[in-house]
Design a protein around this motif. Structure first.
Motif, mmCIF file in Angstrom:
data_model
loop_
_atom_site.group_PDB
_atom_site.id
_atom_site.type_symbol
_atom_site.label_atom_id
_atom_site.label_comp_id
_atom_site.label_asym_id
_atom_site.label_seq_id
_atom_site.Cartn_x
_atom_site.Cartn_y
_atom_site.Cartn_z
ATOM 1 N N VAL A 138 0.841 -1.207 0.000
ATOM 2 C CA VAL A 138 0.000 0.000 0.000
ATOM 3 C C VAL A 138 0.871 1.250 0.000
ATOM 4 C CG1 VAL A 138 -1.655 1.344 1.358
ATOM 5 C CG2 VAL A 138 -1.979 -1.116 1.096
ATOM 6 N N GLY A 139 1.939 1.245 0.821
ATOM 7 C CA GLY A 139 2.842 2.389 0.902
ATOM 8 C C GLY A 139 3.484 2.710 -0.440
ATOM 9 N N ILE A 140 3.928 1.683 -1.147
ATOM 10 C CA ILE A 140 4.557 1.886 -2.464
ATOM 11 C C ILE A 140 3.560 2.502 -3.441
ATOM 12 C CG2 ILE A 140 5.461 0.668 -4.503
ATOM 13 C CD1 ILE A 140 6.850 -1.256 -2.509
ATOM 14 N N PHE A 141 2.313 2.030 -3.411
ATOM 15 C CA PHE A 141 1.334 2.552 -4.360
ATOM 16 C C PHE A 141 0.831 3.944 -3.986
ATOM 17 C CE2 PHE A 141 1.330 -1.548 -6.347
ATOM 18 C CZ PHE A 141 1.065 -1.226 -7.664
ATOM 19 N N ILE A 142 0.915 4.291 -2.727
ATOM 20 C CA ILE A 142 0.611 5.670 -2.337
ATOM 21 C C ILE A 142 1.670 6.606 -2.915
ATOM 22 C CG2 ILE A 142 0.583 7.285 -0.375
ATOM 23 C CD1 ILE A 142 -0.796 5.056 1.248
ATOM 24 N N ILE A 143 2.939 6.191 -2.812
ATOM 25 C CA ILE A 143 4.043 6.987 -3.369
ATOM 26 C C ILE A 143 3.915 7.090 -4.895
ATOM 27 C CG2 ILE A 143 6.554 7.056 -3.720
ATOM 28 C CD1 ILE A 143 6.776 5.620 -0.957
ATOM 29 N N VAL A 144 3.610 5.951 -5.541
ATOM 30 C CA VAL A 144 3.429 5.945 -7.005
ATOM 31 C C VAL A 144 2.274 6.856 -7.403
ATOM 32 C CG1 VAL A 144 2.727 4.522 -8.978
ATOM 33 C CG2 VAL A 144 4.421 3.657 -7.374
ATOM 34 N N GLY A 145 1.185 6.836 -6.620
ATOM 35 C CA GLY A 145 0.029 7.696 -6.901
ATOM 36 C C GLY A 145 0.374 9.167 -6.790
ATOM 37 N N ILE A 146 1.181 9.511 -5.769
ATOM 38 C CA ILE A 146 1.603 10.910 -5.589
ATOM 39 C C ILE A 146 2.450 11.374 -6.778
ATOM 40 C CG2 ILE A 146 3.044 12.446 -4.179
ATOM 41 C CD1 ILE A 146 2.160 10.719 -1.738
ATOM 42 N N VAL A 147 3.389 10.500 -7.197
ATOM 43 C CA VAL A 147 4.249 10.823 -8.350
ATOM 44 C C VAL A 147 3.412 10.955 -9.619
ATOM 45 C CG1 VAL A 147 6.125 9.975 -9.820
ATOM 46 C CG2 VAL A 147 6.284 9.708 -7.338
ATOM 47 N N GLU A 148 2.445 10.045 -9.794
ATOM 48 C CA GLU A 148 1.596 10.067 -10.983
ATOM 49 C C GLU A 148 0.770 11.347 -11.060
ATOM 50 O OE1 GLU A 148 -1.739 7.214 -13.210
ATOM 51 O OE2 GLU A 148 -1.088 6.778 -11.156
ATOM 52 N N ASN A 149 0.237 11.775 -9.917
ATOM 53 C CA ASN A 149 -0.582 12.994 -9.884
ATOM 54 C C ASN A 149 0.242 14.262 -10.074
ATOM 55 O OD1 ASN A 149 -2.987 11.588 -9.484
ATOM 56 N ND2 ASN A 149 -2.724 11.550 -7.256
ATOM 57 N N PHE A 164 2.113 0.585 -13.802
ATOM 58 C CA PHE A 164 2.161 -0.774 -14.352
ATOM 59 C C PHE A 164 3.386 -1.553 -13.854
ATOM 60 C CE2 PHE A 164 3.805 -3.621 -17.683
ATOM 61 C CZ PHE A 164 2.774 -4.539 -17.726
ATOM 62 N N ILE A 165 4.564 -0.925 -13.900
ATOM 63 C CA ILE A 165 5.812 -1.630 -13.546
ATOM 64 C C ILE A 165 5.823 -2.100 -12.092
ATOM 65 C CG2 ILE A 165 8.326 -1.388 -13.308
ATOM 66 C CD1 ILE A 165 8.258 0.355 -15.833
ATOM 67 N N PRO A 166 5.543 -1.209 -11.102
ATOM 68 C CA PRO A 166 5.502 -1.693 -9.702
ATOM 69 C C PRO A 166 4.434 -2.756 -9.475
ATOM 70 C CG PRO A 166 5.573 0.696 -9.758
ATOM 71 C CD PRO A 166 5.324 0.236 -11.157
ATOM 72 N N ASN A 167 3.290 -2.604 -10.164
ATOM 73 C CA ASN A 167 2.206 -3.575 -10.013
ATOM 74 C C ASN A 167 2.651 -4.949 -10.491
ATOM 75 O OD1 ASN A 167 -0.411 -4.258 -9.243
ATOM 76 N ND2 ASN A 167 -1.184 -4.014 -11.311
ATOM 77 N N MET A 168 3.358 -5.005 -11.622
ATOM 78 C CA MET A 168 3.841 -6.266 -12.173
ATOM 79 C C MET A 168 4.914 -6.880 -11.264
ATOM 80 S SD MET A 168 5.376 -6.953 -15.986
ATOM 81 C CE MET A 168 6.889 -6.025 -15.657
ATOM 82 N N LEU A 170 5.570 -6.201 -8.030
ATOM 83 C CA LEU A 170 5.041 -6.558 -6.709
ATOM 84 C C LEU A 170 4.125 -7.779 -6.785
ATOM 85 C CD1 LEU A 170 4.324 -3.060 -5.135
ATOM 86 C CD2 LEU A 170 5.982 -4.751 -4.329
ATOM 87 N N GLY A 171 3.390 -7.927 -7.888
ATOM 88 C CA GLY A 171 2.545 -9.109 -8.063
ATOM 89 C C GLY A 171 3.377 -10.374 -8.106
ATOM 90 N N TRP A 172 4.479 -10.333 -8.849
ATOM 91 C CA TRP A 172 5.396 -11.473 -8.944
ATOM 92 C C TRP A 172 6.069 -11.732 -7.593
ATOM 93 C CZ3 TRP A 172 5.708 -14.943 -12.706
ATOM 94 C CH2 TRP A 172 6.816 -15.807 -12.756
#
Length: 201
Positions: A138-149, A164-168, A170-172
């Motif tokens: 969750v923390g990583i995607f909050i940071i990614v969301g801030i950067v994206e916005n 997409f890259i962190p999601n792929m 982190l999923g693996w």
């Protein structure tokens, strides 16, 4: 010409659409189950199994894996019918059912039963580790969301790539981490079981 007319008449069109839809579901189920098993084989082998061999093994487990996934889904939905907490508990206890099919050679209800036993015997340790991983995720995607916005106008594609890259990755990583947890917990469960049998004798 009559066949063509029947096929594209309203009842014929509906039947054709249903048949195509069912075929697509079957293909999706077979491919999804095979890829799920293949991913587990690939990670567990640590690169020693080729992609083609992993997929072939995955195809042989399509039916048993589908059955276990379906039973897991039914139990979780049944838990949701009661309250959110039972559903989460079922999800947690049946976390290793897919690994029991692919790596433990178990089938059907036996795979579910083994998963419940392994998780319940190592409940605290597994729960804490998964909670830490979830918070990290969750923390990583909050940071990614801030950067994206914060991306300037016209650079939205950069934000999409950053998501997409962190999601792929982190999923693996989540699958690899779950397999490690399963193997450690399964080994501990087996050792405790062997000790109890030795004590009886």
């Amino acid at each position: 010409s009559n066949l063509g007319t029947d096929l594209f008449s309203t009842p014929g069109l509906i039947i054709t659409a249903i048949v195509i839809f069912l075929i697509l579901i079957i293909v999706y189920t077979i491919t999804g189950s095979a890829l799920q098993s293949a991913s587990i084989f690939l990670i567990d082998s640590q690169g020693k199994t080729s992609l083609s061999n992993a997929f072939k093994k995955g195809l042989s487990l399509v039916l048993p894996l589908f059955v276990v996934n379906f039973l897991t889904f039914i139990l979780i939905i049944g838990g949701l019918a009661l309250l959110i907490l039972p559903a989460l508990l079922f999800f947690f206890l049946l976390l290793f059912a897919q690994f029991e099919v692919v790596l433990g050679s178990q089938r059907g209800l036996e795979a579910l039963k083994r998963s419940v036993l392994i998780v319940s015997k190592n409940f605290g340790g597994i729960f804490v580790r998964l909670l830490v991983f979830f918070l990290l995720y969750v923390g990583i995607f909050i940071i990614v969301g801030i950067v994206e916005n914060s991306m300037p106008e016209g650079a939205e594609w950069v934000g999409s790539v950053l998501t997409f890259i962190p999601n792929m990755i982190l999923g693996w990583f989540a699958l690899a981490y779950s397999i490690i947890l399963y193997k450690h917990a399964s080994l501990k469960f087996k050792q405790e079981k062997d000790k109890s049998i030795a004590w009886i004798w």
